[in-house]
Design a protein around this motif. Structure first.
Motif, PDB file in Angstrom:
ATOM      1  N   SER A  86       6.815  -8.303  -2.027  1.00 29.29           N
ATOM      2  CA  SER A  86       6.872  -7.347  -0.918  1.00 29.29           C
ATOM      3  C   SER A  86       7.782  -6.207  -1.340  1.00 29.29           C
ATOM      4  N   LEU A  87       7.278  -4.990  -1.207  1.00 30.63           N
ATOM      5  CA  LEU A  87       8.026  -3.824  -1.677  1.00 30.63           C
ATOM      6  C   LEU A  87       8.190  -2.789  -0.567  1.00 30.63           C
ATOM      7  N   ALA A  88       9.325  -2.139  -0.548  1.00 30.85           N
ATOM      8  CA  ALA A  88       9.622  -1.127   0.462  1.00 30.85           C
ATOM      9  C   ALA A  88       9.049   0.238   0.088  1.00 30.85           C
ATOM     10  N   LYS A  89       8.308   0.326  -1.006  1.00 29.15           N
ATOM     11  CA  LYS A  89       7.705   1.587  -1.437  1.00 29.15           C
ATOM     12  C   LYS A  89       6.206   1.404  -1.594  1.00 29.15           C
ATOM     13  N   GLN A 118       3.697 -16.043  11.584  1.00 28.41           N
ATOM     14  CA  GLN A 118       4.873 -15.232  11.880  1.00 28.41           C
ATOM     15  C   GLN A 118       5.848 -15.226  10.710  1.00 28.41           C
ATOM     16  N   SER A 119       5.946 -16.348  10.012  1.00 27.97           N
ATOM     17  CA  SER A 119       6.847 -16.429   8.862  1.00 27.97           C
ATOM     18  C   SER A 119       6.456 -15.430   7.772  1.00 27.97           C
ATOM     19  N   VAL A 120       5.166 -15.169   7.629  1.00 27.73           N
ATOM     20  CA  VAL A 120       4.683 -14.184   6.660  1.00 27.73           C
ATOM     21  C   VAL A 120       4.899 -12.773   7.208  1.00 27.73           C
ATOM     22  N   ARG A 121       4.587 -12.575   8.491  1.00 24.43           N
ATOM     23  CA  ARG A 121       4.753 -11.257   9.113  1.00 24.43           C
ATOM     24  C   ARG A 121       6.174 -10.722   8.937  1.00 24.43           C
ATOM     25  N   LYS A 122       7.159 -11.604   8.981  1.00 26.27           N
ATOM     26  CA  LYS A 122       8.560 -11.190   8.857  1.00 26.27           C
ATOM     27  C   LYS A 122       8.873 -10.650   7.461  1.00 26.27           C
ATOM     28  N   LYS A 123       8.129 -11.078   6.466  1.00 22.56           N
ATOM     29  CA  LYS A 123       8.389 -10.682   5.076  1.00 22.56           C
ATOM     30  C   LYS A 123       7.586  -9.461   4.638  1.00 22.56           C
ATOM     31  N   VAL A 124       6.626  -9.040   5.449  1.00 28.51           N
ATOM     32  CA  VAL A 124       5.749  -7.943   5.085  1.00 28.51           C
ATOM     33  C   VAL A 124       6.529  -6.628   5.037  1.00 28.51           C
ATOM     34  N   PRO A 184      -1.409  -2.799   1.782  1.00 26.80           N
ATOM     35  CA  PRO A 184      -0.322  -2.121   2.470  1.00 26.80           C
ATOM     36  C   PRO A 184      -0.026  -2.845   3.793  1.00 26.80           C
ATOM     37  N   ARG A 185       1.138  -2.606   4.321  1.00 25.95           N
ATOM     38  CA  ARG A 185       1.604  -3.265   5.544  1.00 25.95           C
ATOM     39  C   ARG A 185       0.565  -3.234   6.671  1.00 25.95           C
ATOM     40  N   GLU A 186       0.004  -2.055   6.939  1.00 23.22           N
ATOM     41  CA  GLU A 186      -0.920  -1.905   8.068  1.00 23.22           C
ATOM     42  C   GLU A 186      -2.133  -2.823   7.935  1.00 23.22           C
ATOM     43  N   MET A 187      -2.680  -2.929   6.742  1.00 29.29           N
ATOM     44  CA  MET A 187      -3.850  -3.785   6.526  1.00 29.29           C
ATOM     45  C   MET A 187      -3.492  -5.258   6.664  1.00 29.29           C
ATOM     46  N   LEU A 188      -2.364  -5.631   6.103  1.00 29.11           N
ATOM     47  CA  LEU A 188      -1.967  -7.031   6.118  1.00 29.11           C
ATOM     48  C   LEU A 188      -1.691  -7.515   7.541  1.00 29.11           C
TER      49      LEU A 188
END
Length: 138
Positions: free
Chosen positions: A90-93, A61-67, A49-53
């Motif tokens: 990467s999913l919004a759900k 930073q390039s990866v952080r933008k896609k999370v 999930p986003r928080e863990m990643l």
């Protein structure tokens, strides 16, 4: 991007999610699936999930933008070291909200998936050539 390959991977990932859910895992807590392990290499997927990643130190930073809310990373280990980490989806759900392979396909990051595929293909090719050369020498 190779659409048939992306569809195949999306189907495989859906099966991994269903298997994890069936074993009682909390999908949104993050988990790992080892797709293939051999003597010198391994390939797998990390479901974060986003928080863990975002807690991973030195995440580019390039990866952080896609999370997004749920993320699937393709992992490549060679000789016990991580040599590839690819944000393939990467999913919004939440992982528990994914209902079909089409949901996963919609979140596929084409370039990352192809980079993951090419890295795996290169390692498998070297492994196969090495084994073939050893047989020819024997």
């Amino acid at each position: 991007m190779d659409n048939s390959y992306a569809e195949s991977i999306a189907s495989d990932i859906m099966q991994m999610l269903e298997s994890a859910k069936g074993s009682g895992l909390d999908l949104n807590s993050g988990f790992q699936n080892d797709a293939l392990k051999a003597e010198h290499f391994a390939f797998g997927y990390l479901f974060y999930p986003r928080e863990m990643l975002l807690q991973i130190p030195h995440l580019p930073q390039s990866v952080r933008k896609k999370v997004k809310k749920s993320n699937i990373l393709g992992l490549v280990d060679l000789e016990g070291r991580k040599v590839g980490i690819h944000l393939v989806c990467s999913l919004a759900k939440g992982f528990d909200e994914i209902k079909s392979a089409e949901d996963i396909l919609a979140g596929i990051n084409g370039k990352e998936l192809m980079d993951f595929k090419e890295q795996i293909a290169g390692i498998l090719h070297k492994d196969l050539v090495g084994k073939t050369e050893k047989k020819a020498d024997a």
